[in-house]
Scaffold this active site. Sequence first.
Site, mmCIF file in Angstrom:
data_model
loop_
_atom_site.group_PDB
_atom_site.id
_atom_site.type_symbol
_atom_site.label_atom_id
_atom_site.label_comp_id
_atom_site.label_asym_id
_atom_site.label_seq_id
_atom_site.Cartn_x
_atom_site.Cartn_y
_atom_site.Cartn_z
ATOM 1 N N PHE A 146 39.430 68.853 54.913
ATOM 2 C CA PHE A 146 39.238 67.457 54.525
ATOM 3 C C PHE A 146 39.156 67.407 53.005
ATOM 4 O O PHE A 146 38.291 68.030 52.398
ATOM 5 C CB PHE A 146 37.967 66.852 55.127
ATOM 6 C CG PHE A 146 37.844 65.382 54.838
ATOM 7 C CD1 PHE A 146 38.372 64.445 55.710
ATOM 8 C CD2 PHE A 146 37.226 64.936 53.674
ATOM 9 C CE1 PHE A 146 38.287 63.078 55.433
ATOM 10 C CE2 PHE A 146 37.134 63.577 53.388
ATOM 11 C CZ PHE A 146 37.670 62.649 54.276
ATOM 12 N N ASP B 238 37.927 73.221 46.328
ATOM 13 C CA ASP B 238 37.349 71.903 46.556
ATOM 14 C C ASP B 238 35.878 72.089 46.905
ATOM 15 O O ASP B 238 35.514 72.369 48.041
ATOM 16 C CB ASP B 238 38.103 71.191 47.682
ATOM 17 C CG ASP B 238 37.574 69.785 47.963
ATOM 18 O OD1 ASP B 238 36.433 69.494 47.552
ATOM 19 O OD2 ASP B 238 38.274 69.006 48.624
ATOM 20 N N LYS C 153 30.604 63.714 44.760
ATOM 21 C CA LYS C 153 29.470 63.440 45.645
ATOM 22 C C LYS C 153 28.126 63.575 44.937
ATOM 23 O O LYS C 153 27.656 62.657 44.297
ATOM 24 C CB LYS C 153 29.540 64.329 46.886
ATOM 25 C CG LYS C 153 30.669 63.953 47.853
ATOM 26 C CD LYS C 153 30.533 64.698 49.157
ATOM 27 C CE LYS C 153 31.698 64.429 50.107
ATOM 28 N NZ LYS C 153 31.739 63.060 50.621
#
Length: 459
Positions: free
Chosen positions: A150, A235, A264
């Site tokens: 993802f 990532d 985030k």
Amino acid sequence: MDLNISHLFSDHEAERYALHGQFLNEQMVRVLRTIGYDVRFIRGQGQYLYDWRGDQYIDLLSGWGVFALGRNHPVVRDALKNVLDADLPNLVQLDVSTLAGILAKRLLARVPHLDKVFFTNSGAETVEAAIKFARAATGRHRIVHCEHSFHGLTYGALSVNGDNIFRTGFGPFVPDCIAVPFNDLAALDEALGSREAAAFIVEPIQGKGVNLPDEDYLQGAAELCRRHGSLLIADEIQAGLARTGKFLAVEHWDVEPDMVLLAKALSGGHVPIGALITRKAVFDKVFDRMDRAVVHGSTFAKNDLAMAAGLATLAVIEEDHLAENAAKRGARLLSAFKHMAERYELIKEVRGKGLMIGIEFGTPRSLNLKLSWNMLEAASKGLFCQLVTIPLFRDHKILTQVAGHASHTIKLLPSLLITDQDCDRIEGAFDMVIAESHRVPGAIWSLGKTLVECALKPS
């Protein structure tokens, strides 16, 4: 103008589901009401949420990893207030940002093998930038990614997303993006061997399922990228910033990627921000002449509020020793869940690093449980996890999540502030709910029947 946001919230918070049903995502409202999550949260503090009745919940979802510092951390709030009170010359555009320079310097001090930072507004936007940077730096087009990955939901990010539930109905995607199995170095070698790949983008720990790499996987991937002239992009948008017990998850395997992607938690839970950290040689291929000084950018990237949130976040991580706390509390929770796996046949595996933990459930051995499991799977694959998360929420005030569509894994992604007392409560709640799930017939399996019926009802 008299605009009091606190009063506006309190005057209308009871209408939130009606407002969303009429003006926003009606299906999300249906989901919340079906599973009993429509409790009207009105306050958040640290690792806790509070509903309109005053009940306290431990948040193991953390806004999908945004609230590593918990909600409304005083250091972050003070930093943002300082910016608003200072009348800074924000986003001049034909100038450069002082706060962005400071934040870039402090990020690079934590990732010393890299040289440059490019700021964005989100994780997906950071992935988009990484794709462009990799193509510009190598002159190649292909991007290799992992199955079940993802990386975001904008078009470039979605093109390297390994979960079809997010892709269906949105094609065609950015061309020349190919998937390989996670933890399969032979497949990666084959994908990179044509020397057409600009980069291999990988989550050090896959968020959808909390899938850990084999001990030699990331080191092997780095070597293959070097051998075939491709860039390695880590990532770290969910796993980075102390969540796994180290500042970056790749540090567990002594890997130095060509790009590191953060977002985030860097926001401090308040102002969206992303950061692409890379080598000077890569950066200089993108911004290679004065007339290309703005060849890639974003209007609100480097805004002073986002930079202040990032600076405050780094300060809290260091001064409050959050990496150490994540390692300590994570080790405790992992140990407790592994002991539960020895007692409960429905638990297939427990895995994780620090405070990124997955509990995977699987087909039980005993006949009655197996029959109930198989009937539930036939009706809706992966539904069993909801039979755990819903009682955790309803009866024990623990908010957690299933790790992906049709997944058998529950993911814990709590604030890095959690205490031993929180762990006591988490462990006790999981133990009670999982014990109840082994009773057939029982309330949990009756809940499963209700959920199947609700899922099949038309809008």
